[in-house]
Every structure is written in C-alpha cells, then in structure tokens.
Design a protein around this motif. Structure first.
Motif, PDB file in Angstrom:
ATOM      1  N   ASP A 120      -8.444   1.867 -18.387  1.00  0.00           N
ATOM      2  CA  ASP A 120      -8.992   1.032 -19.609  1.00  0.00           C
ATOM      3  C   ASP A 120      -7.797   1.524 -20.544  1.00  0.00           C
ATOM      4  OD1 ASP A 120     -10.155   0.095 -21.764  1.00  0.00           O
ATOM      5  OD2 ASP A 120     -11.776   1.226 -21.735  1.00  0.00           O
ATOM      6  N   ASN A 121      -6.900   0.380 -20.448  1.00  0.00           N
ATOM      7  CA  ASN A 121      -5.889   0.569 -21.205  1.00  0.00           C
ATOM      8  C   ASN A 121      -5.819  -0.696 -22.509  1.00  0.00           C
ATOM      9  OD1 ASN A 121      -4.478   2.652 -19.888  1.00  0.00           O
ATOM     10  ND2 ASN A 121      -3.695   1.160 -18.386  1.00  0.00           N
ATOM     11  N   PRO A 171      -7.109  -2.213 -26.181  1.00  0.00           N
ATOM     12  CA  PRO A 171      -7.238  -1.326 -27.390  1.00  0.00           C
ATOM     13  C   PRO A 171      -8.532  -0.526 -27.678  1.00  0.00           C
ATOM     14  CG  PRO A 171      -6.443  -3.582 -27.547  1.00  0.00           C
ATOM     15  CD  PRO A 171      -6.594  -3.635 -26.231  1.00  0.00           C
ATOM     16  N   GLY A 172      -8.378   0.713 -27.898  1.00  0.00           N
ATOM     17  CA  GLY A 172      -9.433   1.476 -28.226  1.00  0.00           C
ATOM     18  C   GLY A 172      -9.804   2.142 -26.726  1.00  0.00           C
ATOM     19  N   GLY A 173      -9.128   1.865 -25.753  1.00  0.00           N
ATOM     20  CA  GLY A 173      -9.634   2.395 -24.400  1.00  0.00           C
ATOM     21  C   GLY A 173      -8.725   3.683 -24.275  1.00  0.00           C
ATOM     22  N   ASP A 174      -9.497   4.627 -23.418  1.00  0.00           N
ATOM     23  CA  ASP A 174      -9.066   5.949 -23.394  1.00  0.00           C
ATOM     24  C   ASP A 174      -8.287   6.212 -22.158  1.00  0.00           C
ATOM     25  OD1 ASP A 174     -10.969   5.792 -21.569  1.00  0.00           O
ATOM     26  OD2 ASP A 174     -12.347   7.524 -22.494  1.00  0.00           O
TER      27      ASP A 174
END
Length: 288
Positions: free
Chosen positions: A254-255, A257-260
């Motif tokens: 999960d890359n 925006p906002g992903g970890d």
C-alpha cells in the motif's frame, strides 16, 4: 540498431491429436480425445513494459485428455458431460522478483509442471414450445505440480505441489432461460455464479480469497423479415440487480497517499447496472 538488442528466436513442434466416438444407441454417444498443445510467448509476455522483461521465455507445451458423452432426453432436451485434464510444461506465469511488493516487481516466468482438470455438465431443455433453457456447471482444479520458489531471502514466496493457481475459480454455474412470447420475440435471463478464488501474489493459498458472486443479466430481442433483408433489434441489461462484486484482485504494498506500505488486497470492482441497445439490418436481397 543496437547489436545487443538484435536477436531471433524460433519455435517449432509437431502437435498430434486424435479421437474416437462410440454410438451405443442412436441417441447416445461416448467419445475420447487426446491432443498436444503448443503456444509461443507473445510480445506482451516477453517484454512486460512496466515490469521486467524476459526474452528467454520458452513455449508452453501440454498433453490434453477429454472423455465425455451426450444423450438425448426424449423430445425435450439433451444432457452432456465432459471430463478433461491438461498436463502443462513451461506454463507462463507472472510472478514477483524480489517479492517485497514494491512497484514494478514482476516478471513472466516458465513454471515446471502445472495441471488443469475438471468436469463440465450441460443440460439443454425445451419443455414447451415457447421456452428453452440451458444449465452449465464447470468444476476446475488448477494446481502447481512442483514446488516453485519466487524471490529470495526473507521475502521469498513458495508455491507447493497441490497449491491452487490464483484467479482460477473452482466452480462456475450459468443458467439461461429464453422465453418466446412470439415467433419474432425472445426475452432472456442469464444468471452466472462464480466461486471464490485466490488473489494474485497468493500462490501459497494462505491469505483471504476474492469473494464468490452471482450476477444476473437480461436481454430482449426482436427480429423480422423486412424488404430486402432481416431486421434485428435488441435491448440488453447487464448486472440487472446492480450487484456489487469483484472480478480480479492482487496483494500488493500500500504505497498510495496515506498508505503505510503494508501488504493489502487491491480488488477490481465490476461495473454496475448497464443498459445497451442496438439495431442490425442484414441485407440479403441478392441471396438465392
């Protein structure tokens, strides 16, 4: 042209096939067929533009067997069954390289041994003049037949012999009903059930699956002879009940925006309700 990018590859193979059919009664038949398959890698498989290319891919080879039969059911239908198996060598399969779910981490490879086998049942019925229908059920096993290790180190992934291929549902059922209120009008309902399936990048079958779904489509058609030809008019409604379902899925990092950066499933939603129509005119004024 850069000499290092200039190369030629040649693929050739003889692929025999044959079969035999036995008629125990005038309305019943039994058959067996054997064939060999051969498919060369296409350009998209050799050169995966957003991922790593693999110009050394080998052609896919298979041994295919099918045994089945068909029988008429009086005047109102027929039933058929087919058992099939394909033993495949060098199947082309998209896999990870580092297996860290990073962007662009993918390449097409040849797998050692794989197998597809299953059974297909079909029932066609015409119980009355104004109605006919078809029920089809297919069960498919798609398995790795040898251990495959993708990646290296702690991020490597292993598919063991007997693990199922991602994105291949075991069960598919379709039901088609055609109502003929007049000789020129046909109204149809088509139902399709697809069972759950493993997501791409889950070769070990250890993560959550893509849910099963059932969707209904409808169609109305009108045809009639007109001067000079044949007129066809149709109206089709896909996903009649606006069902929410997913047709494909992949586990990836999960890359967004906002992903970890954790590994999460990404799914492809199917379209909602859709309405289509058309008119077709077949000109046959000069036909004999």
């Amino acid at each position: 042209m850069t000499p290092s990018l200039n190369a030629k590859k040649k693929f050739d193979r003889v692929t025999p096939r044959g079969g035999i059919t036995f008629l125990p009664t005038p309305t019943t038949s039994v058959y067996f067929t054997y064939s060999q398959g051969f498919r060369i890698p296409n350009v998209n498989e050799l050169f995966a533009f957003a991922f790593s290319s693999n110009p050394n891919l080998q052609a896919v080879r298979s041994n295919n067997y099918e045994f089945g039969g068909k029988a008429e059911l009086g005047k109102w239908g027929d039933v058929s069954i087919a058992l099939f198996q394909s033993d495949i060598r060098d199947e082309i399969f998209f896999t990870c390289i580092l297996c860290d779910f990073s962007f662009g981490d993918g390449i097409n490879r040849n797998l050692d041994k794989t197998r597809r086998r299953g059974v297909e049942l079909t029932l066609n019925i015409t119980p009355v003049e104004f109605f006919d229908g078809t029920i089809n059920y297919t069960y498919t096993e798609a398995h790795f037949r040898s251990t495959q290790i993708f990646g290296s180190g702690g991020a490597s992934r292993t598919a063991s012999a007997g693990d199922s291929f991602p994105l291949v549902p075991q069960n598919r059922v379709s039901v088609i009903g055609n109502f003929h209120p007049g000789k020129q009008v046909t109204v149809s309902l088509i139902g399709l059930y697809v069972s759950s399936q493993f997501l791409q990048n889950d070769e070990a079958n250890s993560l959550n699956t893509l849910p099963s779904y059932f969707v209904v489509n409808g169609r109305a058609a009108y045809k009639r002879q007109v001067p000079g030809g044949l007129l066809n008019v149709f109206l089709q409604v896909n996903n009649l009940f606006d069902t929410e379902y997913f047709t494909r899925g992949i586990y990836a990092s999960d890359n967004l925006p906002g992903g970890d950066g954790s590994t999460v499933p990404f799914v492809m939603p199917a379209p909602g309700i859709g309405v289509f129509g058309g008119i077709n005119y077949q000109f046959n004024a000069f036909s004999g």
